[in-house]
Scaffold this motif. Structure first.
Motif, mmCIF file in Angstrom:
data_model
loop_
_atom_site.group_PDB
_atom_site.id
_atom_site.type_symbol
_atom_site.label_atom_id
_atom_site.label_comp_id
_atom_site.label_asym_id
_atom_site.label_seq_id
_atom_site.Cartn_x
_atom_site.Cartn_y
_atom_site.Cartn_z
ATOM 1 N N CYS A 83 27.329 -80.729 53.921
ATOM 2 C CA CYS A 83 28.152 -79.093 53.207
ATOM 3 C C CYS A 83 28.852 -78.752 55.423
ATOM 4 O O CYS A 83 27.568 -78.238 55.753
ATOM 5 C CB CYS A 83 27.195 -77.809 53.332
ATOM 6 S SG CYS A 83 29.128 -76.389 53.129
ATOM 7 N N TYR A 96 24.362 -79.350 45.004
ATOM 8 C CA TYR A 96 24.754 -79.382 46.584
ATOM 9 C C TYR A 96 25.943 -78.193 45.400
ATOM 10 O O TYR A 96 26.797 -77.398 46.447
ATOM 11 C CB TYR A 96 26.371 -80.859 46.789
ATOM 12 C CG TYR A 96 26.950 -80.889 47.601
ATOM 13 C CD1 TYR A 96 26.285 -80.117 48.130
ATOM 14 C CD2 TYR A 96 28.369 -80.931 46.624
ATOM 15 C CE1 TYR A 96 28.199 -80.053 48.608
ATOM 16 C CE2 TYR A 96 29.630 -81.105 47.905
ATOM 17 C CZ TYR A 96 29.215 -80.650 48.661
ATOM 18 O OH TYR A 96 30.358 -80.435 49.823
ATOM 19 N N HIS A 99 24.668 -75.280 45.872
ATOM 20 C CA HIS A 99 24.750 -74.312 47.494
ATOM 21 C C HIS A 99 26.162 -73.979 47.241
ATOM 22 O O HIS A 99 26.471 -72.545 47.632
ATOM 23 C CB HIS A 99 24.442 -75.651 48.300
ATOM 24 C CG HIS A 99 25.063 -75.005 49.664
ATOM 25 N ND1 HIS A 99 24.065 -74.253 50.197
ATOM 26 C CD2 HIS A 99 26.311 -75.277 49.787
ATOM 27 C CE1 HIS A 99 24.928 -73.934 51.735
ATOM 28 N NE2 HIS A 99 26.128 -74.878 51.488
ATOM 29 N N ILE A 100 27.562 -75.025 47.535
ATOM 30 C CA ILE A 100 28.827 -74.616 47.642
ATOM 31 C C ILE A 100 29.115 -73.368 46.606
ATOM 32 O O ILE A 100 30.505 -72.862 47.198
ATOM 33 C CB ILE A 100 30.149 -75.318 47.121
ATOM 34 C CG1 ILE A 100 30.033 -76.568 45.997
ATOM 35 C CG2 ILE A 100 29.764 -77.241 48.247
ATOM 36 C CD1 ILE A 100 30.526 -77.458 45.481
ATOM 37 N N HIS A 105 27.211 -69.709 50.890
ATOM 38 C CA HIS A 105 28.286 -70.668 51.615
ATOM 39 C C HIS A 105 30.062 -70.035 51.024
ATOM 40 O O HIS A 105 30.310 -69.889 51.785
ATOM 41 C CB HIS A 105 28.165 -71.838 50.569
ATOM 42 C CG HIS A 105 29.624 -72.739 50.709
ATOM 43 N ND1 HIS A 105 29.754 -73.567 51.411
ATOM 44 C CD2 HIS A 105 30.459 -73.259 50.222
ATOM 45 C CE1 HIS A 105 31.127 -74.300 51.407
ATOM 46 N NE2 HIS A 105 31.376 -73.833 50.623
#
Length: 202
Positions: A83, A96, A99-100, A105
């Motif tokens: 990232c 992932y 996370h995004i 984020h």
């Protein structure tokens, strides 16, 4: 009277001189005035509401590929998903995506986790754009009764096929049982004591 002489401190507790302590605290504040500024909270940061992503999330470009990883490689070239906003590496695709889509984020992108409330005109415009975008011919404008009837006919056909399959299976099992009975000699069965089980059913 007690055995202790008068005027002796026998409380065994430490006594503090308040004026002396206040003076020390004042001197310490004057000394550290330039170093430690008080953490005055400024006005709250106004973040934008959540928005749609304007890019495709790439999860499959490195799928099935081998990569040599060295301990001194930069984060962007290490194993996993990098990232660039948060400068971190996540080891698998599920994490992932978490996370995004997560708070950390989104805050780094300047967005809060709140969604902007849509007005009636925005919803209507969205419906119109989706109608225009839909290719012609994908939606057949049949009457509801016709579609229900078609669905019922398909269901009946499926039931009929299932019944036929069950019937075929039973017939096969019968044929196999008859072949086995014909292969065995009846005299041999009589000698062994398997003359019959007293049923007239064939």
């Amino acid at each position: 009277m007690g055995s202790n002489p008068v005027g002796v401190d026998n409380t065994f507790r430490r006594k503090f001189n308040k004026e002396e302590i206040l003076e020390k605290a004042r001197q310490r504040d004057e000394k550290d005035d330039g170093k430690h500024k008080s953490k005055d909270k400024g006005p709250p940061v106004q973040r934008q509401p959540l928005k749609h992503r304007d890019y495709e999330v790439d999860l499959e470009s490195r799928l099935g590929k081998t990569q040599v990883i060295t301990p001194i490689a930069p984060l962007s070239q290490q194993a996993g998903y990098y990232c660039s906003v948060c400068e971190c590496v996540v080891k698998d695709s599920a994490n992932y995506l978490d996370h995004i889509n997560g708070k950390k984020h989104q805050r780094a992108l300047g967005m809060s986790m709140r969604v902007e409330r849509s007005s009636l005109s925005q919803v209507q415009q969205r419906f119109e754009s989706l109608k225009k975008r839909k290719p012609a011919g994908t939606f057949s404008e049949q009457d509801l009764d016709e579609r229900i009837q078609k669905h019922q006919e398909e269901e009946e056909e499926r039931k009929r096929l299932r019944k036929e399959k069950k019937k075929e299976k039973k017939e096969k099992e019968k044929a196999v049982a008859q072949e086995e009975q014909e292969e065995v000699d009846p005299e041999f069965l009589a000698v062994m004591g398997f003359g019959g089980f007293g049923t007239s059913k064939k």
